[in-house]
Write a protein that holds these residues in place. Sequence first.
Motif, PDB file in Angstrom:
ATOM      1  N   GLY A  80       0.835  -1.187   0.000  1.00 40.57           N
ATOM      2  CA  GLY A  80       0.000   0.000   0.000  1.00 40.57           C
ATOM      3  C   GLY A  80       0.875   1.243   0.000  1.00 40.57           C
ATOM      4  O   GLY A  80       1.931   1.272   0.634  1.00 40.57           O
ATOM      5  N   VAL A  81       0.478   2.276  -0.727  1.00 41.51           N
ATOM      6  CA  VAL A  81       1.228   3.532  -0.769  1.00 41.51           C
ATOM      7  C   VAL A  81       0.306   4.651  -0.302  1.00 41.51           C
ATOM      8  O   VAL A  81      -0.792   4.815  -0.827  1.00 41.51           O
ATOM      9  CB  VAL A  81       1.748   3.842  -2.185  1.00 41.51           C
ATOM     10  N   VAL A  82       0.749   5.399   0.687  1.00 39.99           N
ATOM     11  CA  VAL A  82      -0.079   6.436   1.294  1.00 39.99           C
ATOM     12  C   VAL A  82       0.662   7.762   1.241  1.00 39.99           C
ATOM     13  O   VAL A  82       1.745   7.889   1.800  1.00 39.99           O
ATOM     14  CB  VAL A  82      -0.409   6.094   2.770  1.00 39.99           C
ATOM     15  N   TRP A  83       0.089   8.730   0.518  1.00 46.60           N
ATOM     16  CA  TRP A  83       0.646  10.075   0.554  1.00 46.60           C
ATOM     17  C   TRP A  83       0.029  10.788   1.750  1.00 46.60           C
ATOM     18  O   TRP A  83      -1.173  11.009   1.804  1.00 46.60           O
ATOM     19  CB  TRP A  83       0.330  10.821  -0.739  1.00 46.60           C
ATOM     20  N   VAL A  84       0.878  11.149   2.698  1.00 52.77           N
ATOM     21  CA  VAL A  84       0.414  11.805   3.919  1.00 52.77           C
ATOM     22  C   VAL A  84       0.592  13.303   3.764  1.00 52.77           C
ATOM     23  O   VAL A  84       1.694  13.776   3.475  1.00 52.77           O
ATOM     24  CB  VAL A  84       1.210  11.307   5.143  1.00 52.77           C
ATOM     25  N   GLY A  85      -0.488  14.047   3.921  1.00 51.55           N
ATOM     26  CA  GLY A  85      -0.424  15.497   3.798  1.00 51.55           C
ATOM     27  C   GLY A  85       0.260  16.136   4.989  1.00 51.55           C
ATOM     28  O   GLY A  85       0.762  15.466   5.890  1.00 51.55           O
ATOM     29  N   GLU A  86       0.286  17.457   4.999  1.00 53.43           N
ATOM     30  CA  GLU A  86       0.904  18.184   6.098  1.00 53.43           C
ATOM     31  C   GLU A  86       0.296  17.767   7.427  1.00 53.43           C
ATOM     32  O   GLU A  86      -0.924  17.746   7.588  1.00 53.43           O
ATOM     33  CB  GLU A  86       0.699  19.693   5.886  1.00 53.43           C
ATOM     34  N   HIS A  87       1.148  17.377   8.353  1.00 55.49           N
ATOM     35  CA  HIS A  87       0.734  16.889   9.669  1.00 55.49           C
ATOM     36  C   HIS A  87      -0.072  15.590   9.601  1.00 55.49           C
ATOM     37  O   HIS A  87      -0.719  15.205  10.571  1.00 55.49           O
ATOM     38  CB  HIS A  87      -0.089  17.937  10.423  1.00 55.49           C
ATOM     39  N   GLY A  88      -0.073  14.934   8.464  1.00 54.62           N
ATOM     40  CA  GLY A  88      -0.763  13.651   8.358  1.00 54.62           C
ATOM     41  C   GLY A  88      -2.271  13.752   8.333  1.00 54.62           C
ATOM     42  O   GLY A  88      -2.965  12.796   8.684  1.00 54.62           O
ATOM     43  N   GLN A 184      -4.278  15.497  18.681  1.00 56.50           N
ATOM     44  CA  GLN A 184      -3.338  15.373  17.575  1.00 56.50           C
ATOM     45  C   GLN A 184      -2.840  13.937  17.462  1.00 56.50           C
ATOM     46  O   GLN A 184      -2.717  13.390  16.361  1.00 56.50           O
ATOM     47  CB  GLN A 184      -2.153  16.317  17.769  1.00 56.50           C
ATOM     48  N   GLY A 185      -2.560  13.318  18.604  1.00 56.44           N
ATOM     49  CA  GLY A 185      -2.093  11.939  18.603  1.00 56.44           C
ATOM     50  C   GLY A 185      -3.139  10.983  18.059  1.00 56.44           C
ATOM     51  O   GLY A 185      -2.828  10.082  17.268  1.00 56.44           O
ATOM     52  N   VAL A 186      -4.397  11.169  18.457  1.00 56.57           N
ATOM     53  CA  VAL A 186      -5.476  10.307  17.970  1.00 56.57           C
ATOM     54  C   VAL A 186      -5.641  10.467  16.461  1.00 56.57           C
ATOM     55  O   VAL A 186      -5.838   9.479  15.732  1.00 56.57           O
ATOM     56  CB  VAL A 186      -6.801  10.635  18.700  1.00 56.57           C
ATOM     57  N   THR A 187      -5.542  11.704  15.952  1.00 55.86           N
ATOM     58  CA  THR A 187      -5.650  11.934  14.515  1.00 55.86           C
ATOM     59  C   THR A 187      -4.502  11.259  13.762  1.00 55.86           C
ATOM     60  O   THR A 187      -4.721  10.591  12.747  1.00 55.86           O
ATOM     61  CB  THR A 187      -5.648  13.439  14.203  1.00 55.86           C
ATOM     62  N   ALA A 188      -3.277  11.420  14.262  1.00 54.56           N
ATOM     63  CA  ALA A 188      -2.115  10.809  13.612  1.00 54.56           C
ATOM     64  C   ALA A 188      -2.211   9.285  13.634  1.00 54.56           C
ATOM     65  O   ALA A 188      -1.911   8.616  12.643  1.00 54.56           O
ATOM     66  CB  ALA A 188      -0.828  11.269  14.297  1.00 54.56           C
ATOM     67  N   PRO A 236      -4.609   4.009  22.666  1.00 53.50           N
ATOM     68  CA  PRO A 236      -3.537   3.923  23.668  1.00 53.50           C
ATOM     69  C   PRO A 236      -2.206   4.457  23.164  1.00 53.50           C
ATOM     70  O   PRO A 236      -1.467   5.107  23.919  1.00 53.50           O
ATOM     71  CB  PRO A 236      -3.469   2.425  23.970  1.00 53.50           C
ATOM     72  N   ALA A 237      -1.861   4.187  21.892  1.00 54.41           N
ATOM     73  CA  ALA A 237      -0.606   4.699  21.338  1.00 54.41           C
ATOM     74  C   ALA A 237      -0.604   6.226  21.324  1.00 54.41           C
ATOM     75  O   ALA A 237       0.415   6.864  21.617  1.00 54.41           O
ATOM     76  CB  ALA A 237      -0.386   4.156  19.932  1.00 54.41           C
ATOM     77  N   GLU A 247       5.650  18.223  21.849  1.00 54.56           N
ATOM     78  CA  GLU A 247       6.512  18.378  20.685  1.00 54.56           C
ATOM     79  C   GLU A 247       6.563  17.082  19.875  1.00 54.56           C
ATOM     80  O   GLU A 247       6.603  15.988  20.442  1.00 54.56           O
ATOM     81  CB  GLU A 247       7.929  18.771  21.126  1.00 54.56           C
ATOM     82  N   GLU A 248       6.586  17.239  18.545  1.00 51.15           N
ATOM     83  CA  GLU A 248       6.723  16.083  17.634  1.00 51.15           C
ATOM     84  C   GLU A 248       5.693  14.990  17.944  1.00 51.15           C
ATOM     85  O   GLU A 248       6.006  13.797  17.913  1.00 51.15           O
ATOM     86  CB  GLU A 248       8.140  15.503  17.712  1.00 51.15           C
ATOM     87  N   ILE A 249       4.463  15.399  18.229  1.00 47.51           N
ATOM     88  CA  ILE A 249       3.453  14.444  18.655  1.00 47.51           C
ATOM     89  C   ILE A 249       3.134  13.428  17.560  1.00 47.51           C
ATOM     90  O   ILE A 249       2.956  12.229  17.825  1.00 47.51           O
ATOM     91  CB  ILE A 249       2.167  15.173  19.119  1.00 47.51           C
ATOM     92  N   ALA A 250       3.083  13.863  16.301  1.00 45.76           N
ATOM     93  CA  ALA A 250       2.755  12.939  15.214  1.00 45.76           C
ATOM     94  C   ALA A 250       3.830  11.873  15.061  1.00 45.76           C
ATOM     95  O   ALA A 250       3.535  10.687  14.905  1.00 45.76           O
ATOM     96  CB  ALA A 250       2.573  13.703  13.908  1.00 45.76           C
ATOM     97  N   SER A 251       5.106  12.290  15.106  1.00 43.99           N
ATOM     98  CA  SER A 251       6.217  11.348  14.961  1.00 43.99           C
ATOM     99  C   SER A 251       6.244  10.347  16.106  1.00 43.99           C
ATOM    100  O   SER A 251       6.400   9.134  15.887  1.00 43.99           O
ATOM    101  CB  SER A 251       7.539  12.113  14.905  1.00 43.99           C
ATOM    102  N   ARG A 252       6.065  10.829  17.332  1.00 43.36           N
ATOM    103  CA  ARG A 252       6.095   9.917  18.487  1.00 43.36           C
ATOM    104  C   ARG A 252       4.877   8.994  18.503  1.00 43.36           C
ATOM    105  O   ARG A 252       4.969   7.857  18.966  1.00 43.36           O
ATOM    106  CB  ARG A 252       6.204  10.722  19.782  1.00 43.36           C
ATOM    107  N   THR A 253       3.749   9.475  17.999  1.00 48.43           N
ATOM    108  CA  THR A 253       2.575   8.609  17.909  1.00 48.43           C
ATOM    109  C   THR A 253       2.828   7.462  16.945  1.00 48.43           C
ATOM    110  O   THR A 253       2.480   6.312  17.219  1.00 48.43           O
ATOM    111  CB  THR A 253       1.342   9.410  17.452  1.00 48.43           C
TER     112      THR A 253
END
Length: 314
Positions: A80-88, A184-188, A236-237, A247-253
């Motif tokens: 699968g290939v997913v193009w993730v927009g700004e901030h996912g 933000q974490g739940v969205t990511a 939970p993640a 900080e960097e919530i999307a990356s850490r999620t």
Amino acid sequence: MSTVSKRATSSPWELPRVADRVSFIYLERCTVHREDNAITATDADGITHIPSATIGALLLGPGTKITHQAMSVLGESGAGVVWVGEHGVRFYAGGRALTRSSALIETQAIAWANRRRRLEVARAMYRLRFPDEDPEGRTRQELLSMEGLRVKECYRRESARTGVPWKRREYHRDDFSAGNAPNQGVTAAAQCMYGIAHAVVAALGCSPGLGFVHSGHERSFVLDVADLYKTEVAIPAAFDAAAEGVEEIASRTRKALRDRINKTRLLDRCVRDIKGLLGYNGTQSTGADDHVTLQSDGDVHVASGYNHADGPIW
């Protein structure tokens, strides 16, 4: 000079099962190209080689460029290939099934086309999500109410477990940063789960659009599948990541989610759950070789590649 690989396309028998693949790989600010039957990611730090057949979903973040040949090999390997927009916030997914058989999608279509069977599958989905509460005999409205209450309870439980304050779910489609850290974490986490679910659905040859809980969208079944693991894996993640700071919530999620996916062997479960929900008993043809038949009367299938007008047709 041609950039097309001289190596032959792998057959379905040669490709790793989707359950045995890496759940997802996230790339950003790099160029993705093809080298033989693998892909390469080139950035300021150099070149990274990635075996394409081992990927469940490839997430392409901001600043990513990908070549036609890279997309070709990813499609051939069923990734699968997913193009993730700004901030996912947005994504687009694609891929080719690992199987060449239509058996599983036909099973899905039969279950979806029968209104009673469609409701049975929806109840089975809720049973997987909430095993301590039997949905048998529940109407669709009652199932939706059950889901809403249980998800709210999950948010409260994860807030208490991590110490992260929680008021309510907020999703800002055009402004990821407008939400607080847990939102933000739940969205990511949701975006990653949709990408993974889409990759598995596509790899198995199912239809992303024929949903049993969700409806009216090209990814209805993808949303159905992703929601099976929302309260156990995704939420939970997100709270684990939010507990470490804003900080960097999307990356850490994504990292927390990847750890949970590996720990729970989610890809293996996802494949097994989809087949079980659709009532796929495995006796249908796998279609690993490109075997095509023609439908005749009485649900009889006849050989293709043959001119059936050679004899009398009346």
